[in-house]
Scaffold this motif. Structure first.
Motif, PDB file in Angstrom:
ATOM      1  N   PHE A   1       0.764   4.273  -2.711  1.00  9.77           N
ATOM      2  CA  PHE A   1       0.563   5.682  -2.366  1.00  9.77           C
ATOM      3  C   PHE A   1       1.717   6.547  -2.854  1.00  9.77           C
TER       4      PHE A   1
ATOM      5  N   PHE B   1       0.618  25.253 -11.917  1.00 12.09           N
ATOM      6  CA  PHE B   1      -0.154  24.115 -12.432  1.00 12.09           C
ATOM      7  C   PHE B   1      -0.979  23.444 -11.347  1.00 12.09           C
ATOM      8  N   THR B   2      -0.670  23.768 -10.096  1.00 13.46           N
ATOM      9  CA  THR B   2      -1.513  23.298  -8.994  1.00 13.46           C
ATOM     10  C   THR B   2      -1.920  24.517  -8.171  1.00 13.46           C
TER      11      THR B   2
ATOM     12  N   LEU C   1       0.825  -1.206   0.000  1.00 18.97           N
ATOM     13  CA  LEU C   1       0.000   0.000   0.000  1.00 18.97           C
ATOM     14  C   LEU C   1       0.857   1.251   0.000  1.00 18.97           C
TER      15      LEU C   1
ATOM     16  N   ALA D   1       2.952  10.523  -9.183  1.00 16.22           N
ATOM     17  CA  ALA D   1       2.185  10.865 -10.385  1.00 16.22           C
ATOM     18  C   ALA D   1       1.553  12.238 -10.241  1.00 16.22           C
ATOM     19  N   CYS D   2       1.087  12.532  -8.985  1.00 16.67           N
ATOM     20  CA  CYS D   2       0.450  13.832  -8.750  1.00 16.67           C
ATOM     21  C   CYS D   2       1.450  14.960  -8.923  1.00 16.67           C
TER      22      CYS D   2
ATOM     23  N   GLY E   1       1.362   7.007  -6.434  1.00 15.65           N
ATOM     24  CA  GLY E   1       0.277   7.952  -6.681  1.00 15.65           C
ATOM     25  C   GLY E   1       0.731   9.369  -6.479  1.00 15.65           C
ATOM     26  N   LEU E   2       1.446   9.596  -5.372  1.00 12.92           N
ATOM     27  CA  LEU E   2       1.933  10.946  -5.080  1.00 12.92           C
ATOM     28  C   LEU E   2       2.931  11.409  -6.125  1.00 12.92           C
TER      29      LEU E   2
ATOM     30  N   GLN F   1       0.676  18.578 -18.387  1.00 12.56           N
ATOM     31  CA  GLN F   1      -0.767  18.672 -18.500  1.00 12.56           C
ATOM     32  C   GLN F   1      -1.287  17.665 -19.517  1.00 12.56           C
TER      33      GLN F   1
END
Lengths: 415, 291
Positions: free
Chosen positions: A13, A67-68, A9, A19-20, A16-17, A25
């Motif tokens: 995560f 961008f964020t 897990l 990728a974030c 995922g982070l 774009q």
């Protein structure tokens, strides 16, 4: 087994982070873009010695923007406009001597992050020119560094606070807010005959600078605002400010700064709370698709705002820009005038480089030479003719427009 | 007088939104002693999901509420089971940091899925405004939020008083260890508490979506709700609503009668004052630690 599951897990995560954190774009190239033009050996004109052959060079352009964060959509609109310009230049072979490498950095709409990405662009990535930041606070945070490193910075922000910074390396890609503020007041006072005005400004550099510019212009009319109200972009309720304006029976309220989402809430609450028709006036945020698509026809009809370019312009170039923009935008939306500033920036850079001719991009004085050319050249962009005064102030078009129920923007003043 | 009344109406309306969200914070903190920072982000997720169901797919409002609630509850239960529960045995600080991490994670994930655009969520009542005369206006959507708040608080009170699980939740909130010794399964209570909190957030997000512009940044209102929960007394469900309404009214009247430039100073100033003079919050119970 539990430990294994926990590790798995954790890995998911972390991935995922990671990728974030990727600032590229959707639908847009995240890799450096190259014009792919054939090499054209030429001479370095900087000295009078025997010219040394120089191959086709690559200019690094750092796009530093948010961008964020809360203004991320604005950054997308800006970046996509820039990329449409770049793609067009690549396809047409407009850039005679240089290829381009685009470096994308996220300033998170935060001043300290903006300083970090400025540092990264200058000292790690070796950028030759900066395009950004979207907002005044971040631009100001980066400017000191760009000045120190002698790197030209083309910014889409038109805030007067950035103009007042007085940087030699700054080029604003649109008419500064203090000029548009003057036109708006000219229109309201001289054309419409309004005497009782209110202003709502965002509690940041852009809002404060616009308030100063508006007050300076009002002084010329021997007038004062009946109400000066500040608001935060994180607010959801504006009734305190609006009720004060209602109490003073103001003819018009000028909204400056903030984002389109906040504008929708303010306009909606004006219509809910006011028992008379007040004219709503403001900056370019009212002309964005984000705003126009989010409010009902009766809410947007009659709003007056200042724009440098609108997607409703029917000339061939504007329409092609709209089509190309929609093709790369993740929502397939129309561009806004901040997009046109991105497009024009890329053409200004390419034109200045064409004027400069072949030059060693690693030479110590390359950035200075480029800056000279950026200030010398004039282009006809989407916003019309763009040139600069000696102190770097932008000379271009800006219009005061009235929004129709169908979202059309009809010029009522300026040009 | 009209100005004051309209200010009060607006303040209570926005306060009800803070209160609803504060209720979801306080539910988790009161029972499990966890300040779930990511609650504001779940609120944002709820809105974005509701937008997909209601506007993109055009499904009816009741179905939107049901499905949004199911989705948000599922998300919070996944977080509870795989992220928070394994950390319960450690220090509370680690768990709090973990909830902050989850908040960032959810925000970024939502940005990846939904992008950065803002969307308008249509009001249940269209453009209807109730004009009371003398310049007083009531927005039906705000009235609906108030009614939903009252319904939720009544339902929650009854649930906690009349059901076996409700009593178990109260027992755990009083003394987790003693409750376990009495045969109450902590893991079940934890899951149900998070589930209830998720359901409150989901319902709040659907009803308040027309008041906001739906985008990945609306979760920032969670900070105001956290202040409201602290103001009313972290852990007290009535305190959460009181704190929310108080905060909304103070903000609105402060910007109306003093200055809009100090709006946030009013919220944080009142919080500091309450924490100095009544650290447990307005309705919170004093904690007595035996030494």
């Amino acid at each position: 087994m539990k430990k294994l599951l926990a590790i798995l897990l954790a890995v998911v995560f972390v991935m995922g982070l990671a990728a974030c954190g990727n600032t590229s774009q959707p639908g847009q190239p995240s890799q450096p873009s190259q014009t792919g033009q054939p090499s054209q050996p030429n001479n370095n004109p900087s000295d009078g010695d025997e010219p040394a052959p120089i191959g086709r060079q690559t200019v690094k352009i750092a796009v530093n923007t948010c961008f964020t964060g809360p203004a991320a959509r604005g950054a997308e609109l800006q970046y996509n406009g820039f990329m449409v310009g770049l793609n067009e230049i690549i396809e047409s072979g407009y850039s005679k001597y240089y290829d381009f490498e685009i470096l994308v950095n996220d300033d998170e709409n935060d001043a300290s992050a903006a300083a970090s990405v400025a540092n990264k662009a200058v000292y790690q990535q070796g950028a030759h020119i900066i395009y950004g930041h979207l907002n005044a606070v971040q631009t100001l945070a980066g400017l000191a560094l760009y000045d120190e490193a002698g790197i030209p910075c083309l910014t889409p922000t038109t805030s007067s606070s950035v103009t007042a910074f007085g940087s030699d390396y700054l080029l604003q890609m649109g008419v500064a807010d203090d000029t548009t503020c003057r036109w708006i007041l000219d229109y309201l006072v001289l054309e419409l005959g309004y005497k009782n005005l209110a202003v709502m400004y965002s509690g940041n550099e852009q809002g404060y600078a616009a308030l100063d510019a508006l007050n300076a212009k009002l002084d010329e009319f021997n007038m004062d605002f009946a109400c000066e109200e500040e608001y935060s972009t994180t607010d959801i309720d504006f009734s305190g400010q609006l009720l004060r304006i209602r109490e003073k029976k103001c003819d018009a309220v000028i909204l400056w700064g903030g984002d389109p989402a906040g504008r929708v809430n303010i306009v909606t609450q004006i219509k809910q709370l006011f028992d008379y028709d007040i004219t709503i006036v403001g900056d370019t945020q009212f002309s964005t698709a984000s705003f126009l698509n989010s409010v009902d026809p009766e809410l947007k009809e009659g709003i007056i705002c200042a724009v440098a370019w609108t997607p409703t312009l029917t000339d061939e170039r504007s329409q092609k820009f709209c089509e190309d923009f929609k093709a790369i935008d993740s929502y397939g939306a129309l561009p806004s005038d901040v997009s046109s500033r991105g497009y024009d920036s890329m053409y200004l850079i390419a034109t200045a480089l064409n004027e400069l001719g072949p030059y060693d991009v690693e030479a110590d004085d390359f950035r200075e030479k480029l800056l000279e050319k950026l200030k010398e050249v004039s282009i006809v962009g989407l916003q019309g003719p763009i040139s600069y005064t000696e102190n770097g102030a932008c000379i271009s078009n800006s219009y005061v427009v009235s929004i129709g129920a169908d979202g059309s923007l009809n010029v009522v003043y300026g040009g | 007088m009209t100005l004051l009344l309209q200010g009060l109406i607006s303040g209570i309306s926005v306060g009800a939104i803070y209160g609803l969200l504060a209720l979801s914070y306080t539910m988790i903190y009161g029972t499990l002693n966890v300040a779930h920072y990511a609650q504001g982000n779940l609120f944002m997720v709820g809105m974005l999901i509701a937008y997909q169901f209601s506007v993109i797919l055009g499904w009816p409002f009741w179905l939107t509420i049901l499905l949004t609630t199911a989705c948000v509850v599922a998300v919070i239960l996944i977080l509870e089971r795989i992220v928070y529960r394994p950390m319960l045995s450690g220090s509370g600080v680690y768990l709090f940091m973990c909830t902050i991490g989850m908040s960032i994670f959810i925000q970024n994930l939502a940005q990846l899925f939904f992008g950065n655009e803002s969307f308008a969520f249509p009001s249940l009542f269209g453009d209807l405004n109730i004009r009371l005369g003398n310049g007083l206006t009531i927005v039906p959507q705000n009235l609906a939020i108030l009614v939903v708040t009252v319904i939720i608080i009544v339902a929650l009170t009854l649930y906690l008083k009349l059901t076996k699980m409700g009593i178990a939740i109260k027992a755990v909130s009083m003394n987790r260890r003693a409750a376990s010794l009495m045969g109450i399964k902590f893991s079940k209570v934890s899951a149900v508490t998070y589930g209830i909190s998720g359901a409150i957030v989901a319902i709040a997000s659907v009803f308040t979506a027309p008041v906001f512009q739906v985008n990945v940044n609306v979760g920032s209102v969670g900070l105001k709700a956290l202040i409201a929960a602290l103001l009313g007394g972290f852990g007290n469900i009535y305190g959460a609503i009181l704190g929310g309404v108080l905060l909304g009214v103070i903000e609105t009247l402060g910007s109306l009668y003093i200055s809009s430039a100090y709006k946030d100073i009013f919220s944080f100033g009142i919080l500091i004052l309450v924490l100095i003079f009544r650290p447990q919050g307005l309705l919170g119970a004093k904690r007595i630690t035996k030494v």
